[in-house]
Design a protein around this motif. Structure first.
Motif, PDB file in Angstrom:
ATOM      1  N   CYS A   1      16.278  35.034  24.059  1.00 51.57           N
ATOM      2  CA  CYS A   1      15.745  36.216  23.368  1.00 51.57           C
ATOM      3  C   CYS A   1      14.269  36.028  23.037  1.00 51.57           C
ATOM      4  CB  CYS A   1      16.542  36.488  22.096  1.00 51.57           C
ATOM      5  SG  CYS A   1      16.704  35.060  20.997  1.00 51.57           S
ATOM      6  N   ILE A   2      13.877  34.798  22.721  1.00 51.99           N
ATOM      7  CA  ILE A   2      12.476  34.513  22.399  1.00 51.99           C
ATOM      8  C   ILE A   2      11.600  34.721  23.630  1.00 51.99           C
ATOM      9  CG2 ILE A   2      10.915  32.776  21.465  1.00 51.99           C
ATOM     10  CD1 ILE A   2      13.216  33.690  19.604  1.00 51.99           C
ATOM     11  N   GLU A   3      12.081  34.268  24.780  1.00 55.00           N
ATOM     12  CA  GLU A   3      11.318  34.412  26.007  1.00 55.00           C
ATOM     13  C   GLU A   3      11.189  35.872  26.417  1.00 55.00           C
ATOM     14  OE1 GLU A   3      12.803  31.921  29.118  1.00 55.00           O
ATOM     15  OE2 GLU A   3      13.083  30.210  27.767  1.00 55.00           O
ATOM     16  N   ALA A   4      12.195  36.695  26.089  1.00 58.21           N
ATOM     17  CA  ALA A   4      12.179  38.100  26.509  1.00 58.21           C
ATOM     18  C   ALA A   4      11.278  38.964  25.636  1.00 58.21           C
ATOM     19  CB  ALA A   4      13.606  38.657  26.490  1.00 58.21           C
ATOM     20  N   CYS A   5      10.978  38.540  24.426  1.00 59.07           N
ATOM     21  CA  CYS A   5      10.228  39.382  23.485  1.00 59.07           C
ATOM     22  C   CYS A   5       8.784  39.557  23.955  1.00 59.07           C
ATOM     23  CB  CYS A   5      10.252  38.765  22.089  1.00 59.07           C
ATOM     24  SG  CYS A   5       9.415  39.788  20.861  1.00 59.07           S
ATOM     25  N   PRO A   6       8.326  40.800  24.191  1.00 55.40           N
ATOM     26  CA  PRO A   6       6.968  41.005  24.712  1.00 55.40           C
ATOM     27  C   PRO A   6       5.871  40.922  23.660  1.00 55.40           C
ATOM     28  CG  PRO A   6       8.060  43.115  24.466  1.00 55.40           C
ATOM     29  CD  PRO A   6       9.074  42.057  24.102  1.00 55.40           C
ATOM     30  N   THR A   7       6.225  40.968  22.388  1.00 52.07           N
ATOM     31  CA  THR A   7       5.211  40.985  21.330  1.00 52.07           C
ATOM     32  C   THR A   7       5.246  39.742  20.449  1.00 52.07           C
ATOM     33  OG1 THR A   7       6.700  42.161  19.808  1.00 52.07           O
ATOM     34  CG2 THR A   7       5.294  43.507  21.245  1.00 52.07           C
ATOM     35  N   ARG A   8       6.023  38.740  20.815  1.00 54.80           N
ATOM     36  CA  ARG A   8       6.188  37.531  19.988  1.00 54.80           C
ATOM     37  C   ARG A   8       6.705  37.887  18.600  1.00 54.80           C
ATOM     38  NH1 ARG A   8       7.112  32.917  21.442  1.00 54.80           N
ATOM     39  NH2 ARG A   8       5.939  31.907  19.807  1.00 54.80           N
ATOM     40  N   ALA A   9       7.494  38.958  18.533  1.00 51.60           N
ATOM     41  CA  ALA A   9       8.056  39.366  17.249  1.00 51.60           C
ATOM     42  C   ALA A   9       9.180  38.437  16.816  1.00 51.60           C
ATOM     43  CB  ALA A   9       8.573  40.801  17.330  1.00 51.60           C
ATOM     44  N   LEU A  10       9.917  37.900  17.787  1.00 50.39           N
ATOM     45  CA  LEU A  10      11.080  37.072  17.484  1.00 50.39           C
ATOM     46  C   LEU A  10      10.785  35.621  17.833  1.00 50.39           C
ATOM     47  CD1 LEU A  10      14.034  37.322  16.482  1.00 50.39           C
ATOM     48  CD2 LEU A  10      14.714  37.423  18.882  1.00 50.39           C
TER      49      LEU A  10
END
Length: 201
Positions: free
Chosen positions: A105-114
């Motif tokens: 999920c961290i790798e998929a986040c495009p905004t570094r929100a997670l």
């Protein structure tokens, strides 16, 4: 060795362990630090002025192999703005009964929100409390920041937020060389390696 001595020989390992030094850890009184990149509890990050980085795109939920994440996006309005741009994560849940800590999920986040913290103490005495809602996942407000909803920094765009050009006070401070920077901020000496490489052609 005679057969009647074989059972006694089996106790040799047991007696040897009884008198060897112990390696018991005194948890939870003494907690050993985790590795810097340990995958622990998730955190929804904020921009310096308090706006949320999550844009409700649901890419983290799609990437999760255990189906542990549930996201509902909603539109920002002029009266209620929670993130830069058009949308924000209205509902965000992570089910730690399912999460396997893989970090996809961290790798998929495009905004570094997670991101994932080093907090590993997630045990509880009932299943409902292991489904973390947005209120428990959001990072604390940075010092001097205002809790959303509130407007974006005057004169700023989404790109300014993602470049880190917003201060905790809600002011736009363009970085040197960025499109929003004043002409005096860049000099002729600012040559990137890519530019230099292209000049040889």
């Amino acid at each position: 060795m005679p057969d009647f001595l074989k059972p006694v020989d089996g106790f040799r390992v047991t007696f040897g362990g009884m008198f060897s030094p112990t390696i018991t850890e005194q948890y939870p009184e003494e907690k050993r630090p985790t590795a810097p990149r340990y995958h622990g509890r998730h955190q929804l990050n904020r921009h310096p002025d308090g706006l949320e980085k999550c844009i409700g795109c649901e890419l983290c939920a799609w990437a999760c192999p255990a189906d542990a994440i549930y996201v509902e996006g909603a539109d920002n309005t002029p009266e209620e703005r929670y993130s830069p741009g058009e949308r924000y994560g209205c509902v965000y849940q992570i089910n730690y009964l399912r999460c396997i800590g893989c970090g996809l999920c961290i790798e998929a986040c495009p905004t570094r929100a997670l991101t994932m913290t080093n907090d590993y103490e997630l045990a509880d005495d009932n299943r409902a409390d292991l489904i973390y809602e947005k209120d428990r996942l959001l990072a604390p407000l940075p010092p001097g920041a205002e809790a959303p909803p509130h407007d974006m920094a005057p004169g700023s765009t989404e790109e300014n937020y993602y470049r880190g050009e917003i201060t905790a006070e809600g002011r736009l401070v363009p970085r040197t060389g960025s499109p929003g920077a004043p002409p005096s901020a860049t000099t002729g000496d600012d040559v990137r390696p890519d530019d230099a490489r292209g000049s040889r052609a």
